[in-house]
Enzyme design. Structure first.
Site, PDB file in Angstrom:
ATOM      1  N   LYS A  84       0.866  -1.178   0.000  1.00  9.01           N
ATOM      2  CA  LYS A  84       0.000   0.000   0.000  1.00  9.01           C
ATOM      3  C   LYS A  84       0.900   1.225   0.000  1.00  9.01           C
ATOM      4  O   LYS A  84       1.821   1.311   0.815  1.00  9.01           O
ATOM      5  CB  LYS A  84      -0.879   0.029   1.252  1.00  9.01           C
ATOM      6  CG  LYS A  84      -1.717   1.291   1.365  1.00  9.01           C
ATOM      7  CD  LYS A  84      -2.663   1.242   2.544  1.00  9.01           C
ATOM      8  CE  LYS A  84      -2.100   1.866   3.790  1.00  9.01           C
ATOM      9  NZ  LYS A  84      -1.931   3.321   3.722  1.00  9.01           N
ATOM     10  N   LYS A  91      -7.334   8.047  -0.313  1.00  7.60           N
ATOM     11  CA  LYS A  91      -8.509   8.463   0.500  1.00  7.60           C
ATOM     12  C   LYS A  91      -9.142   9.734  -0.086  1.00  7.60           C
ATOM     13  O   LYS A  91      -9.222  10.781   0.559  1.00  7.60           O
ATOM     14  CB  LYS A  91      -8.112   8.710   1.949  1.00  7.60           C
ATOM     15  CG  LYS A  91      -7.570   7.490   2.666  1.00  7.60           C
ATOM     16  CD  LYS A  91      -7.427   7.763   4.151  1.00  7.60           C
ATOM     17  CE  LYS A  91      -6.878   6.575   4.911  1.00  7.60           C
ATOM     18  NZ  LYS A  91      -5.447   6.361   4.684  1.00  7.60           N
ATOM     19  N   ARG A 141       3.991   0.144  10.380  1.00  4.21           N
ATOM     20  CA  ARG A 141       5.169   0.195  11.245  1.00  4.21           C
ATOM     21  C   ARG A 141       5.609  -1.124  11.877  1.00  4.21           C
ATOM     22  O   ARG A 141       6.813  -1.344  11.979  1.00  4.21           O
ATOM     23  CB  ARG A 141       4.959   1.297  12.303  1.00  4.21           C
ATOM     24  CG  ARG A 141       5.096   2.679  11.692  1.00  4.21           C
ATOM     25  CD  ARG A 141       4.442   3.745  12.535  1.00  4.21           C
ATOM     26  NE  ARG A 141       2.988   3.639  12.509  1.00  4.21           N
ATOM     27  CZ  ARG A 141       2.157   4.473  13.138  1.00  4.21           C
ATOM     28  NH1 ARG A 141       2.642   5.460  13.857  1.00  4.21           N
ATOM     29  NH2 ARG A 141       0.855   4.325  13.052  1.00  4.21           N
ATOM     30  N   THR A 173      -8.825   4.505  11.827  1.00  7.13           N
ATOM     31  CA  THR A 173      -8.612   3.704  13.051  1.00  7.13           C
ATOM     32  C   THR A 173      -7.939   4.527  14.149  1.00  7.13           C
ATOM     33  O   THR A 173      -7.813   4.065  15.275  1.00  7.13           O
ATOM     34  CB  THR A 173      -7.786   2.437  12.741  1.00  7.13           C
ATOM     35  OG1 THR A 173      -6.733   2.798  11.856  1.00  7.13           O
ATOM     36  CG2 THR A 173      -8.626   1.374  12.100  1.00  7.13           C
ATOM     37  N   ASP A 211      -3.576   4.232  -1.766  1.00 10.96           N
ATOM     38  CA  ASP A 211      -4.437   4.727  -0.673  1.00 10.96           C
ATOM     39  C   ASP A 211      -4.405   6.258  -0.643  1.00 10.96           C
ATOM     40  O   ASP A 211      -3.642   6.853   0.105  1.00 10.96           O
ATOM     41  CB  ASP A 211      -3.904   4.125   0.639  1.00 10.96           C
ATOM     42  CG  ASP A 211      -4.681   4.559   1.858  1.00 10.96           C
ATOM     43  OD1 ASP A 211      -5.820   5.018   1.720  1.00 10.96           O
ATOM     44  OD2 ASP A 211      -4.130   4.415   2.975  1.00 10.96           O
ATOM     45  N   ASP A 227     -13.998  14.734  -2.279  1.00  7.58           N
ATOM     46  CA  ASP A 227     -14.238  16.057  -2.892  1.00  7.58           C
ATOM     47  C   ASP A 227     -15.656  16.025  -3.463  1.00  7.58           C
ATOM     48  O   ASP A 227     -16.402  15.070  -3.226  1.00  7.58           O
ATOM     49  CB  ASP A 227     -13.171  16.331  -3.980  1.00  7.58           C
ATOM     50  CG  ASP A 227     -12.885  17.823  -4.134  1.00  7.58           C
ATOM     51  OD1 ASP A 227     -13.858  18.605  -4.178  1.00  7.58           O
ATOM     52  OD2 ASP A 227     -11.710  18.200  -4.225  1.00  7.58           O
TER      53      ASP A 227
END
Ligand code: C5P
Length: 242
Positions: free
Chosen positions: A32, A61, A211, A119, A59, A64
């Site tokens: 991603k 996101k 991470r 999240t 990704d 608009d």
């Protein structure tokens, strides 16, 4: 629809991305990439990662007005991505515009999913900052309903919502779940987390892990541990040599 581990490559330079990928000799992880790398490197990075044989979740996101989203998605439809996303909070008309834009003339398109609530958002933030005074689960389920109504393929949500989403919207409505941490890893800014094994239990289709893999001492070992917990073995094997 197979289960897979998607590695969130939150790097902001192509060189860092390639250094990371060079660690992987036997696997081709599903990747991603997000805004930071795409804004820096543009469509080159998408083409290069596809050339190297990776599956790719772009990704961005997007959020608009419907017309701008439709036109933006038409641009993305020319890239060989596998998954892309929009914010479900943009509403049904915006998501319908996204679906129209991402669908190529031959009818083919990548998976298009809606981001429900990040999240990193918790109940307190939802109520006090966004002034949404409802349980976060209800908000996610309502947004999921809108995503389904617009004809998209599924949602990005916390693994805590995955089981209920599948129960209500069916197994084919896919759940892509970030907020994944090993039992012994740092939580960081994530709030509603699960381990890869727990995410498997609740029926997530794809877990997005950043991470815990990219910042690990041994990223390849961390990736393998994720795959072992979530799918038993890596799904995305080597397909092309660099
Ligand atoms: O490093 P970490 O595992 O927290 O990375 C999670 C990735 O998933 C990040 O790239 C983040 O932008 C993304 N994401 C998220 N929550 C969402 C949607 C995407 O954390 N709801």
């Amino acid at each position: 629809m197979g289960k897979d581990v998607i590695v969130a490559c939150d790097f902001d330079r192509a060189s860092e991305m390639f250094d990371f990928l060079d660690l992987f000799r036997d696997e081709k992880p599903f990747l991603k990439i997000g805004m930071e790398l795409f804004y820096e490197e543009g469509s080159f990075i998408v083409r290069e990662l596809k050339r190297r044989g990776h599956k790719l979740f772009l990704d961005l996101k997007i959020h608009d007005i419907p017309n701008t989203v439709r036109k933006t998605m038409m641009v993305l439809s020319r890239m060989e991505i596998d998954i892309c996303d929009v914010h479900a909070s943009g509403g049904v008309r915006m998501m319908e515009g996204a679906l129209e834009g991402i669908t190529r003339l031959d009818g083919k398109r990548p998976l298009l999913i809606g981001v429900t609530q990040l999240t990193s958002t918790d109940q307190e933030m939802l109520e006090n900052e966004l002034l949404i005074r409802m349980p976060i689960k209800d908000v996610v389920m309502h947004y999921a309903q809108n995503v389904k109504k617009a004809g998209l393929d599924g949602i990005v949500c916390s693994p805590h919502e995955a089981a209920e989403v599948h129960k209500k919207f069916g197994k084919r409505f896919i759940t892509v779940t970030p907020g994944i941490r090993f039992a012994d890893s740092e939580i960081g800014d994530q709030r509603r987390i699960m381990t890869p094994a727990q995410a498997k239990e609740v029926g997530s289709d794809y877990i997005v892990v950043g991470r815990p893999i990219t910042q690990a001492k041994d990223p390849v070992a961390a990736y393998r541990r994720c795959c072992k917990e979530f799918i038993d073995k890596p799904k995305t094997k080597v397909t092309k040599k660099k």
